[in-house]
Design a protein around this motif. Sequence first.
Motif, PDB file in Angstrom:
ATOM      1  N   PHE A  10       0.990  -1.184  -0.064  1.00  0.00           N
ATOM      2  CA  PHE A  10      -0.415  -0.147   0.119  1.00  0.00           C
ATOM      3  C   PHE A  10       0.775   1.316   0.070  1.00  0.00           C
ATOM      4  CE2 PHE A  10      -3.146   3.076   1.289  1.00  0.00           C
ATOM      5  CZ  PHE A  10      -4.161   2.576   0.626  1.00  0.00           C
ATOM      6  N   TYR A  36      -8.339  -0.499   4.401  1.00  0.00           N
ATOM      7  CA  TYR A  36      -9.165  -0.473   5.648  1.00  0.00           C
ATOM      8  C   TYR A  36      -7.670  -1.183   7.326  1.00  0.00           C
ATOM      9  CZ  TYR A  36     -11.260  -2.640   9.947  1.00  0.00           C
ATOM     10  OH  TYR A  36     -11.497  -3.011  11.169  1.00  0.00           O
ATOM     11  N   HIS A  37      -6.694  -1.930   6.326  1.00  0.00           N
ATOM     12  CA  HIS A  37      -5.099  -2.517   7.293  1.00  0.00           C
ATOM     13  C   HIS A  37      -4.104  -0.942   7.289  1.00  0.00           C
ATOM     14  CE1 HIS A  37      -7.393  -5.771   8.027  1.00  0.00           C
ATOM     15  NE2 HIS A  37      -7.829  -6.485   6.695  1.00  0.00           N
ATOM     16  N   ILE A  39      -4.980   3.096   6.007  1.00  0.00           N
ATOM     17  CA  ILE A  39      -4.961   3.985   5.700  1.00  0.00           C
ATOM     18  C   ILE A  39      -5.581   4.550   7.278  1.00  0.00           C
ATOM     19  CG2 ILE A  39      -6.626   5.740   5.394  1.00  0.00           C
ATOM     20  CD1 ILE A  39      -6.825   5.194   2.319  1.00  0.00           C
ATOM     21  N   GLY A  40      -5.013   5.394   8.370  1.00  0.00           N
ATOM     22  CA  GLY A  40      -6.102   6.189   9.924  1.00  0.00           C
ATOM     23  C   GLY A  40      -5.496   4.904  10.287  1.00  0.00           C
ATOM     24  N   LEU A  41      -4.046   3.614  10.032  1.00  0.00           N
ATOM     25  CA  LEU A  41      -3.759   3.169  11.067  1.00  0.00           C
ATOM     26  C   LEU A  41      -2.224   3.814  10.785  1.00  0.00           C
ATOM     27  CD1 LEU A  41      -6.109   0.875  10.784  1.00  0.00           C
ATOM     28  CD2 LEU A  41      -4.038  -0.940  11.805  1.00  0.00           C
ATOM     29  N   HIS A  42      -1.743   3.066   9.512  1.00  0.00           N
ATOM     30  CA  HIS A  42      -0.616   2.761   9.271  1.00  0.00           C
ATOM     31  C   HIS A  42       0.041   4.303   7.956  1.00  0.00           C
ATOM     32  CE1 HIS A  42       0.745  -0.819  11.067  1.00  0.00           C
ATOM     33  NE2 HIS A  42       0.998   0.396  12.181  1.00  0.00           N
ATOM     34  N   VAL A  43      -1.184   4.967   7.783  1.00  0.00           N
ATOM     35  CA  VAL A  43      -1.035   5.913   6.350  1.00  0.00           C
ATOM     36  C   VAL A  43      -2.261   6.085   6.120  1.00  0.00           C
ATOM     37  CG1 VAL A  43      -0.810   6.160   3.924  1.00  0.00           C
ATOM     38  CG2 VAL A  43       0.268   3.739   4.593  1.00  0.00           C
TER      39      VAL A  43
ATOM     40  N   THR B 371       5.764  10.033   9.228  1.00  0.00           N
ATOM     41  CA  THR B 371       3.941  10.477   8.941  1.00  0.00           C
ATOM     42  C   THR B 371       3.327   9.011   9.251  1.00  0.00           C
ATOM     43  OG1 THR B 371       4.957   9.149   6.705  1.00  0.00           O
ATOM     44  CG2 THR B 371       5.062  11.348   6.835  1.00  0.00           C
ATOM     45  N   TYR B 372       4.253   8.213   9.352  1.00  0.00           N
ATOM     46  CA  TYR B 372       3.895   6.648  10.178  1.00  0.00           C
ATOM     47  C   TYR B 372       3.001   6.997  11.634  1.00  0.00           C
ATOM     48  CZ  TYR B 372       4.591   1.188  11.153  1.00  0.00           C
ATOM     49  OH  TYR B 372       4.130   0.145  12.207  1.00  0.00           O
ATOM     50  N   VAL B 375       0.063   9.636  12.094  1.00  0.00           N
ATOM     51  CA  VAL B 375      -0.928   8.695  11.922  1.00  0.00           C
ATOM     52  C   VAL B 375      -0.885   7.976  13.438  1.00  0.00           C
ATOM     53  CG1 VAL B 375      -2.941   7.118  10.984  1.00  0.00           C
ATOM     54  CG2 VAL B 375      -1.333   8.726   9.825  1.00  0.00           C
ATOM     55  N   ILE B 376      -0.351   7.789  13.960  1.00  0.00           N
ATOM     56  CA  ILE B 376      -0.941   6.887  15.022  1.00  0.00           C
ATOM     57  C   ILE B 376      -0.744   7.881  16.525  1.00  0.00           C
ATOM     58  CG2 ILE B 376       0.580   5.896  16.568  1.00  0.00           C
ATOM     59  CD1 ILE B 376       1.985   4.242  14.589  1.00  0.00           C
ATOM     60  N   ASN B 379      -4.385   9.460  16.538  1.00  0.00           N
ATOM     61  CA  ASN B 379      -5.346   7.807  16.758  1.00  0.00           C
ATOM     62  C   ASN B 379      -5.431   7.885  18.218  1.00  0.00           C
ATOM     63  OD1 ASN B 379      -6.221   7.560  14.472  1.00  0.00           O
ATOM     64  ND2 ASN B 379      -4.580   5.839  14.298  1.00  0.00           N
ATOM     65  N   LYS B 387      -7.246   1.771  16.709  1.00  0.00           N
ATOM     66  CA  LYS B 387      -6.573   2.056  15.465  1.00  0.00           C
ATOM     67  C   LYS B 387      -5.549   1.760  16.132  1.00  0.00           C
ATOM     68  CE  LYS B 387      -8.820   3.238  12.429  1.00  0.00           C
ATOM     69  NZ  LYS B 387      -9.591   2.324  11.170  1.00  0.00           N
ATOM     70  N   CYS B 392      -4.748  -6.525  10.925  1.00  0.00           N
ATOM     71  CA  CYS B 392      -4.154  -7.784  10.113  1.00  0.00           C
ATOM     72  C   CYS B 392      -2.503  -8.348  10.317  1.00  0.00           C
ATOM     73  CB  CYS B 392      -4.023  -8.061   8.728  1.00  0.00           C
ATOM     74  SG  CYS B 392      -2.846  -6.207   8.328  1.00  0.00           S
ATOM     75  N   TRP B 412       8.626   6.242   0.093  1.00  0.00           N
ATOM     76  CA  TRP B 412       8.177   4.931   0.110  1.00  0.00           C
ATOM     77  C   TRP B 412       9.331   3.855  -0.468  1.00  0.00           C
ATOM     78  CZ3 TRP B 412       4.600   3.197  -3.380  1.00  0.00           C
ATOM     79  CH2 TRP B 412       3.590   1.441  -2.944  1.00  0.00           C
TER      80      TRP B 412
END
Lengths: 92, 498
Positions: A10, A36-37, A39-43, B371-372, B375-376, B379, B387, B392, B412
């Motif tokens: 991703f 879902y896995h 965006i909003g978690l790591h991106v 950037t990683y 987001v954390i 949250n 979140k 996964c 990236w």
Amino acid sequence: MSTFPILSRFQYDCHVKVVEAEAAQTMDMLAEACAYHSIGLHVADQPGKILRVRPTTDADDAEPWPRDMTVAEAGIKYFDSIDIYFTDQSKA
Amino acid sequence: MPLLERSDWYDIARDTNWTPDFVPREELFPSELSDPYDIPQAEWETFDEPYKVSYREYVKVQREKDSSAYSVKAALSRSKFHDGLDEGWASVLKLHYGAVALTEYQASQFQARMVRFGPSPSMRNMATYGMLDELRHAQLQLYFPHELLPRDRHYDWAHEAAHTNNWAILGGRHAMDDVMMCRDAITGAIMVSFAFETGLTNLQMVGLSTDATNMGDFTFANMITSIQSDEARHAQLGSPAIEIMIKNGRKAEAQQAVDVAFWRMWRLFAITVGIPMDYYIPLEQRHLSFKEFMHEWIIRQYDRQVRELGLETPWYWDLLKDDIENHHHCQQGGIWSWRPTVWWNPPGAVGPREREWLEEKYPGWNDSFGTYWDVITDNLLNDREEKTHPECIPIICNMCQIPISNRPGKLWKARVYQHEHEGRRYNFCTEPCRWIFTTDPERYKKHESIVDRMYSGEINPPTLDNVLTYMGIGVVSEGGHDGHDYRWIDGFRAQAAE
């Protein structure tokens, strides 16, 4: 419907993630499942952008699959690596 | 009575070679366990270890070292050091003991193989001390964390980790089985004594010892220093073996052994040492970044040693330099995100001040790894702790067994390197991990990563609870949580309030 694992590469994410895919999913549905896995978690989300899906290649230059093409039609198999990346609405 | 000079007796004392009468030499020293390179025995007789010691001297010095290490521990056991200890440093200890303690027993078995099958008498003599060294290291590193058990069950992983299928332990076991447990005496000497112990152990022990002193953990600092003094001696088993290999036309084989082992150990080492140095140790106690250590000890000193021996700089050196800026930052993110899968409490430790330090040490960190964590952080600031837990799993490298990751954000570079062999697809994190597989597919092809095991039916059904139990989480101890209970985001709250 049975699922099988694909490798979600991703855009902007640090990790290549294992995501469950289904043969009947369209590329838009697959992109959503991968998002879902990530965006909003790591991106960070990019509102207004469209997510496209393409096979992973060395030069990151593969054409995206049509958005309504299914996973089965695209020939995506067990543990295939795919790219999910942001595009502008106009290019989608 | 005057004592003889060492040079007058040493060669006779160490030379335990003899001509076998009852079995042929090939049976006494089978090539697959001793020397698969067919180097003449007379050449091995020239093996000359740089560090010379007699058994009597060895015992005397080791007794003093043990007395010192155990005395310091006994004296400081009554101190209040572990009361209110920063969980970042506690994580360093838990990670270290879990990853290292029983690996030392493996190392002792490896040394024992050289004691029995080393083709040179002086190699066997020196490896005897190495074997005893490693036993001592295992005992120290099992005993020292044991007294911390009543405080925190995580310390039980010193004893238990090697007996679990925790993903991090699978990585360590795969590498150690490869370079230490399943090699002949000569290849093992090159891989472990030179590539690992000369190259990386030295840096680990010296770096950790300094950090421990800065933290005020004199028990750990003293123990590590004591261990390192042994490592510096028995690590010298590798160089003479390489010199004899090169002299006898086996430079390519020696080079490959060095290149394979160094990369394998590097991938683990960056986690056990790089993450602690740049994230777990509180900012005020950090003295050098992991990158600064690596450039001084590895890119400059180790590479010079490699070339002075007559070998070449490993082919992947530019990739290593890039990995120094990348790998441990990725794994800090991954380990923190999947923190319930580990036996320590990894602190996120990326508040505003820490990020400023990381950007200074690793220019571009904010545009990539930042950037990683943005987001954390967002949250956590907005009460979306759920979140911060992925639902996964990351794909795992079929060589190093570490999550396949690379730079996030604008720079990236995350990518999986795939390889087909006999109808099976393998996934690798980097070109060198893929290359190692291709050097000897028969050796590696049957191993299954933790992800393979989830899909092969070994972990059935592969639910989150079952996977955690399979990895020893909830069995040996509970898994990890943020070591600072998310206090590292307080700085961002303060910034927002301003």
